[in-house]
Design a protein around this motif. Structure first.
Motif: not given
Length: 203
Positions: A168-186
């Motif tokens: 639910d954190s946009e910042a955490h989602v952005a960090r995950a995407r920066g590491e190459g993961l697919h990510a969803i903001h919930c």
């Protein structure tokens, strides 16, 4: 062709359950005439700066840090009880977790939490739905450090392009995407569930 999703990582508060920490802070702000956004910001900083969320500080360390930033006349015990009451598990999210596991997908919790998560598991039986639980309190590292995502994927034997992260954190989602993961903001369960299903069904 996009790699198949083999691992899904779920945040706890705000995804698997209602966000009890935020709710307790918003309620406290309302009772004491404080800016709820400012109180939440100070609380998030305090939980890190005190070391509490990384297992390097205590509840009292966190409370002193928060009261030093934005004091308000409330006991820690009453605040803690409100936090725990606010973490209400979402049955529809656990049903999604069970569905994914039945399809052979590895499912894990990845949460910046304290030992409160262990207490919630004893209360609500959360962990049995997951293959693994990664809690910053026991890891000594939180999602503010992007290397955590690499550490968790190494533990699971999953490559970043094969992993989906839900938070639910946009910042955490952005960090995950920066590491190459697919990510969803919930932000709400129903659209979140739909987005996860679309992600894992896409070939």
């Amino acid at each position: 062709m996009r790699p198949v999703i083999r691992c899904v990582l779920f945040d706890f508060g705000g995804v698997i359950a209602e966000e009890g920490f935020r709710r307790a802070l918003e309620d406290a702000a309302g009772r004491h005439g404080l800016d709820p956004k400012a109180l939440l910001r100070h609380a998030m900083d305090a939980v890190y700066e005190s070391g509490f969320v990384l297992g390097q500080g205590s509840e009292s360390d966190f409370w002193r840090a928060l009261q030093g930033k934005m004091p308000f006349p409330e006991s820690f015990d009453s605040f803690r009880a409100a936090v725990m009451r606010g973490f209400v598990v979402r049955p529809e999210m656990l049903a999604l977790v069970d569905e994914l596991r039945s399809r052979g997908i590895v499912v894990a919790v990845l949460s910046d939490q304290t030992h409160w998560l262990d207490e919630l598991d004893r209360r609500d039986g959360i962990y049995r739905h997951f293959d693994r639980v990664f809690n910053s309190y026991h890891l000594g590292k939180g999602k503010r450090d992007p290397s955590l995502f690499r550490d968790v994927l190494d533990e699971l034997g999953c490559r970043a392009p094969e992993a989906l992260f839900v938070d639910d954190s946009e910042a955490h989602v952005a960090r995950a995407r920066g590491e190459g993961l697919h990510a969803i903001h919930c932000d709400r369960p129903a659209p979140c569930i739909q987005a996860v299903r679309r992600a894992v069904d896409r070939e």
